[in-house]
Design an enzyme around this catalytic site. Structure first.
Site, PDB file in Angstrom:
ATOM      1  CG  ASP A  24      -1.939  -1.159   1.161  1.00  0.00           C
ATOM      2  OD1 ASP A  24      -1.923  -1.940   0.195  1.00  0.00           O
ATOM      3  OD2 ASP A  24      -2.720  -1.299   2.124  1.00  0.00           O
ATOM      4  CE  LYS A 129      -3.550  -4.452   1.289  1.00  0.00           C
ATOM      5  NZ  LYS A 129      -4.269  -3.566   2.199  1.00  0.00           N
ATOM      6  CB  CYS A 162      -2.221  -2.742   5.334  1.00  0.00           C
ATOM      7  SG  CYS A 162      -3.861  -1.996   5.222  1.00  0.00           S
TER       8      CYS A 162
END
Ligand code: TIU
Length: 221
Positions: A24, A129, A162
């Protein structure tokens, strides 16, 4: 095989089965006006790891090992966004709202894309995701299997959200996981430190930790 000088103890790396997962590193988390900022965070903190993460990615590319990138984002029609996620808290802008980098955390918008400094190159897999973990509702597990991977180095943001969620999911699926401590960051320095310590405690209960230099040395680059 190559020995990585990791904590809490060295790990033998099986290089043909090793891959890098960069979580990310999107404009939405590290630039003003994005998702991270909308939650009230100082996004400047995260930018400090960009050069180290670039060196880590370069090391894997040089060694000819796979780099997989993830992006936390949702479909434009929000069909993969649970109301419980969109309605949480009192952010300045909610997921799907129009911000200065396009709609917040929506696939295809400028803010949801990976920052130019760490942009994927031809042939690298990018996993979109909808959750914090990379396995939920994605082909991530199948991609790892198809590439024959068994050991994963993790980098990216944020350490305790994450990155740690995905490491725990991977650990439960039988992967040996290593966190690159200087290529991951949190909006909360104390949370980063706590995540690092809880991952490697109890004899590497979730995985190992190592620096980018230690990893590059083990890769022989
Ligand atoms: N807010 C926060 O710390 N993180 C996230 O929402 N997503 C990721 O960690 N990528």
């Amino acid at each position: 095989m190559a020995t990585l000088a990791a904590d809490p103890f060295p790990i033998e790396l099986d290089l043909p089965a090793l891959g890098l997962v960069v979580i990310d590193m999107q404009r939405d988390f590290v630039e003003a006006g994005g998702f991270g900022a909308s939650l009230g965070n100082d996004v400047g903190l995260l930018r400090a790891i960009i050069p180290t993460t670039a060196r880590l990615i370069a090391g894997f590319r040089e060694a000819g090992l796979p780099v997989i990138h993830t992006r936390e984002c949702h479909r434009p029609d929000l069909s993969d966004l649970p109301p419980a996620k969109r309605d949480r808290g009192n952010p300045a802008l909610r997921i799907g709202d129009e911000g200065p980098m396009g709609r917040i955390l929506i696939a295809g918008e400028p803010g949801a894309d990976i920052i130019p400094e760490l942009y994927p190159i031809e042939g690298e897999t990018v996993i979109d995701k909808p959750g914090k973990g990379a396995f939920y509702a994605t082909p991530f597990g199948e991609v790892l299997k198809a590439k024959g991977l068994r050991q994963l180095v993790f980098a990216g943001v944020t350490t305790e959200v994450c990155v740690q969620t995905t490491m725990r999911e991977a650990n439960d699926r039988g992967f040996e996981c290593i966190l690159a401590t200087d290529a991951t960051e949190s909006y909360f320095p104390a949370f980063k430190q706590a995540a690092i310590e809880m991952i490697r405690a109890q004899g590497a209960i979730v995985g190992w930790t190592a620096t980018t230099d230690q990893i590059r040395e083990a890769l022989g680059v």
